[in-house]
Design a protein around this motif. Structure first.
Motif, PDB file in Angstrom:
ATOM      1  N   THR A  21       0.831  -1.193   0.000  1.00 20.73           N
ATOM      2  CA  THR A  21       0.000   0.000   0.000  1.00 20.73           C
ATOM      3  C   THR A  21       0.872   1.252   0.000  1.00 20.73           C
ATOM      4  O   THR A  21       2.045   1.206   0.394  1.00 20.73           O
ATOM      5  N   PRO A  22       0.331   2.387  -0.445  1.00 24.83           N
ATOM      6  CA  PRO A  22       1.124   3.623  -0.481  1.00 24.83           C
ATOM      7  C   PRO A  22       1.742   3.992   0.859  1.00 24.83           C
ATOM      8  O   PRO A  22       2.885   4.433   0.919  1.00 24.83           O
ATOM      9  N   ILE A  23       1.007   3.793   1.962  1.00 24.27           N
ATOM     10  CA  ILE A  23       1.549   4.189   3.258  1.00 24.27           C
ATOM     11  C   ILE A  23       2.745   3.312   3.623  1.00 24.27           C
ATOM     12  O   ILE A  23       3.728   3.787   4.206  1.00 24.27           O
ATOM     13  N   ASN A  24       2.711   2.034   3.250  1.00 24.55           N
ATOM     14  CA  ASN A  24       3.848   1.162   3.528  1.00 24.55           C
ATOM     15  C   ASN A  24       5.049   1.549   2.676  1.00 24.55           C
ATOM     16  O   ASN A  24       6.183   1.592   3.160  1.00 24.55           O
ATOM     17  N   ARG A  25       4.809   1.847   1.414  1.00 18.87           N
ATOM     18  CA  ARG A  25       5.903   2.259   0.532  1.00 18.87           C
ATOM     19  C   ARG A  25       6.521   3.566   1.014  1.00 18.87           C
ATOM     20  O   ARG A  25       7.731   3.777   0.895  1.00 18.87           O
ATOM     21  N   CYS A  26       5.690   4.427   1.564  1.00 19.99           N
ATOM     22  CA  CYS A  26       6.190   5.702   2.093  1.00 19.99           C
ATOM     23  C   CYS A  26       7.115   5.455   3.273  1.00 19.99           C
ATOM     24  O   CYS A  26       8.224   6.004   3.342  1.00 19.99           O
ATOM     25  N   LEU A  27       6.703   4.611   4.216  1.00 22.58           N
ATOM     26  CA  LEU A  27       7.528   4.335   5.392  1.00 22.58           C
ATOM     27  C   LEU A  27       8.793   3.565   5.025  1.00 22.58           C
ATOM     28  O   LEU A  27       9.810   3.674   5.709  1.00 22.58           O
ATOM     29  N   GLN A  28       8.749   2.802   3.953  1.00 26.09           N
ATOM     30  CA  GLN A  28       9.928   2.051   3.549  1.00 26.09           C
ATOM     31  C   GLN A  28      11.042   2.947   3.008  1.00 26.09           C
ATOM     32  O   GLN A  28      12.172   2.487   2.872  1.00 26.09           O
ATOM     33  N   THR A  29      10.750   4.205   2.732  1.00 28.38           N
ATOM     34  CA  THR A  29      11.832   5.115   2.359  1.00 28.38           C
ATOM     35  C   THR A  29      12.716   5.417   3.562  1.00 28.38           C
ATOM     36  O   THR A  29      13.868   5.836   3.402  1.00 28.38           O
ATOM     37  N   LYS A  30      12.198   5.223   4.769  1.00 30.32           N
ATOM     38  CA  LYS A  30      12.973   5.411   5.998  1.00 30.32           C
ATOM     39  C   LYS A  30      13.428   4.080   6.577  1.00 30.32           C
ATOM     40  O   LYS A  30      14.553   3.934   7.035  1.00 30.32           O
TER      41      LYS A  30
END
Length: 410
Positions: free
Chosen positions: A384-393
Motif C-alpha cells: 500500500t502507499p503508506i507502507n511504501r512511504c515508510l519504507q523510504t525510511k
C-alpha cells in the motif's frame, strides 16, 4: 490592495490573468484549524488543498501533545488544553520560520477599519445578516460573500519584535485561527516571517505559484515533498543544517521523484553503505550484478583490489548466481552495526479528510510497525502507499493495523 499583499498573492496564487483565482479553488482554502469531534487532538480538513499547511501543523501539534503536555492520555484533551497546544504549535512554527532570529515576526490578520466597512456593507445587502456587529471578524461570513479580492483588501500585517510579543498575540488571536480563513492567514504569516525573498530563493521555480491554480493543492517540485511549500517557510531546502523536531516522509521518494537524506540524524556506516549500494540498484531489487561489487566497494573506501573483490564475490554469491544481495553485503562488511530502531513500535495514521476515514469520522488508526532485519526474507505482503512511504525510511518494515483495511493517504 497593498503592494505587500500583492507580492504575497503572486507568490502563493501566481500572477493573475483573465479571471484570476477561481472561487472554487479559493473556497477550498477558506477554513480554520478545527479539531475533530471524535478525536480531540486531530485537525479536520474540509476539502482537498490545504493539507500542505494542516498536515504540517498537525505534526508539530502532536509532537507538543506527546512531549510537552502533562496529560497522561495524549488522545484526550480539554478545550483549554487544545487552545494552549494549538497556540504553542503556531508560535513554534513561526519562531522556526524566522530566517534571522534578530528579525521581527509577522502576523497577518484583519484590518479593523476595513472589516467594519465590510460587515456594514454585507448587512446592507443582506438584511438577514444584520446580526453581525461592527467588531465581528469576517471569518464568520461565507467565503462566497467575502470573495478573493475583498479578502485581500481587508487583511494587514502586524509586526512583533520579540518572541514573547508574538506568542501573546497568537494566543489573543485564537478565535481567528479557528474560524474561516485561519489557515490562509497563518500561511501568509509564516511566509512574511520567513521573508518572501528567502522563500523564492529556496524553491525550484519561483514563477510557479505555491498553490495550484486549477486543483488548489500545494504544487510539487522534483526536489521536495508535497507539503514542502509550507515547510519552505520552516526550513532551508538547500540544506537542512539542524536536526528537525518533526520528520516528514514522502511517497514521492518511493516513486523516485525526490531523495531526502540526513533529515533526522547523521548516517551510520551501515546506513551509508545501504545508500551507496542502492545507487547501483536503481530499481530497488535488493541486489546488484556481481560485476558492480568492485564499484560499490570503491565508493565505500573498502579494500577493492581485484583479487579481494573476486574472493568476496565467491563468498557473497556461493551459488554463482551472478548477484550480490544487499543484506548479505551489509552482514559481511558491517556485522556489528547495532540499530537504535526497536524491533517493533506503535504507529498511528492520521488523515484530516472526513471522506478518507471510516464512517467519515476523523480518527487516528492504530497499528504496529515490524522492523525486519537484513537477514529476514523480503516478502512484501503490504504494498500500500503508506507502507511504501515508510519504507523510504525503514526499508524492511511491515505494518499491522487494528482495522480490517489499511488507512488511506488520499
Amino acid at each position: 490592495m497593498s503592494a505587500l499583499n500583492k507580492e504575497v498573492i503572486d507568490l502563493v496564487w501566481g500572477r493573475r490573468t483573465g479571471n484570476g483565482v477561481s472561487d472554487t479553488v479559493f473556497c477550498r482554502w477558506t477554513q480554520g484549524f478545527v479539531f475533530s469531534e471524535t478525536e480531540p487532538t486531530a485537525l479536520e480538513q474540509f476539502q482537498g488543498g490545504p493539507c500542505a499547511v494542516i498536515a504540517a501543523v498537525q505534526a508539530f501539534l502532536l509532537k507538543n501533545v506527546l512531549f510537552n503536555c502533562e496529560n497522561s492520555n495524549w488522545r484526550e484533551c480539554s478545550e483549554e488544553e487544545r487552545k494552549a497546544v494549538l497556540c504553542n504549535t503556531l508560535s513554534e512554527i513561526l519562531e522556526t520560520a524566522c530566517f534571522n532570529k534578530s528579525e521581527s515576526y509577522s502576523l497577518v490578520t484583519w484590518s479593523k477599519e476595513k472589516v467594519s466597512e465590510d460587515n456594514a456593507s454585507i448587512s446592507d445587502s443582506h438584511p438577514e445578516s444584520s446580526h453581525h456587529t461592527m467588531d465581528e471578524e469576517p471569518s464568520t461570513l461565507a467565503a462566497e460573500e467575502l470573495g478573493f479580492e475583498r479578502f485581500h483588501t481587508i487583511i494587514h500585517k502586524r509586526t512583533l519584535k520579540t518572541v514573547g510579543e508574538m506568542k501573546e498575540a497568537i494566543l489573543d488571536l485564537y478565535d481567528t485561527w479557528r474560524n474561516k480563513f485561519g489557515v490562509l492567514l497563518f500561511l501568509y504569516s509564516v511566509i512574511l516571517t520567513k521573508g518572501i525573498g528567502n522563500v523564492k530563493n529556496e524553491i525550484e521555480d519561483s514563477a510557479e505559484p505555491l498553490i495550484d491554480p486549477v486543483y488548489g493543492h500545494g504544487r510539487f517540485h522534483s526536489d521536495v515533498f508535497p507539503t514542502i511549500h509550507f515547510l519552505q517557510a520552516l526550513q532551508e531546502l538547500q540544506g537542512i543544517h539542524n536536526q528537525a523536531t518533526v520528520g516528514f516522509l514522502t511517497l514521492m521518494e518511493s516513486l523516485r521523484y525526490c531523495k531526502e537524506m540526513l533529515l533526522v540524524a547523521p548516517e551510520s556506516p551501515s546506513e551509508q553503505a545501504r545508500r551507496v549500494f542502492q545507487t547501483f540498484d536503481p530499481e530497488d531489487n535488493g541486489f546488484i550484478p556481481d560485476t558492480l561489487l568492485e564499484d560499490v566497494m570503491k565508493a565505500l573506501d573498502l579494500v577493492s583490489e581485484p583479487e579481494y573483490v573476486n574472493l568476496m564475490k565467491s563468498k557473497l554469491d556461493p551459488e554463482g548466481l551472478g548477484i550480490i544481495l544487499l543484506g548479505t553485503f551489509l552482514q559481511e562488511f558491517f556485522p556489528d552495526q547495532n540499530s537504535v530502531i526497536p524491533d517493533s513500535f506503535p504507529v498511528y495514521h492520521y488523515n484530516g479528510l472526513k471522506q478518507s476515514n471510516h464512517n467519515e469520522k476523523v480518527m487516528y488508526v492504530e497499528g504496529t510497525a515490524l522492523v525486519l532485519g537484513f537477514e529476514d526474507p523480503m516478502v512484501r505482503t503490504d504494498d500500500t502507499p503508506i507502507n511504501r512511504c515508510l519504507q523510504t525510511k525503514w526499508p524492511y518494515i511491515e505494518l499491522l493495523w487494528t482495522t480490517d483495511r489499511s488507512p488511506s493517504l488520499n
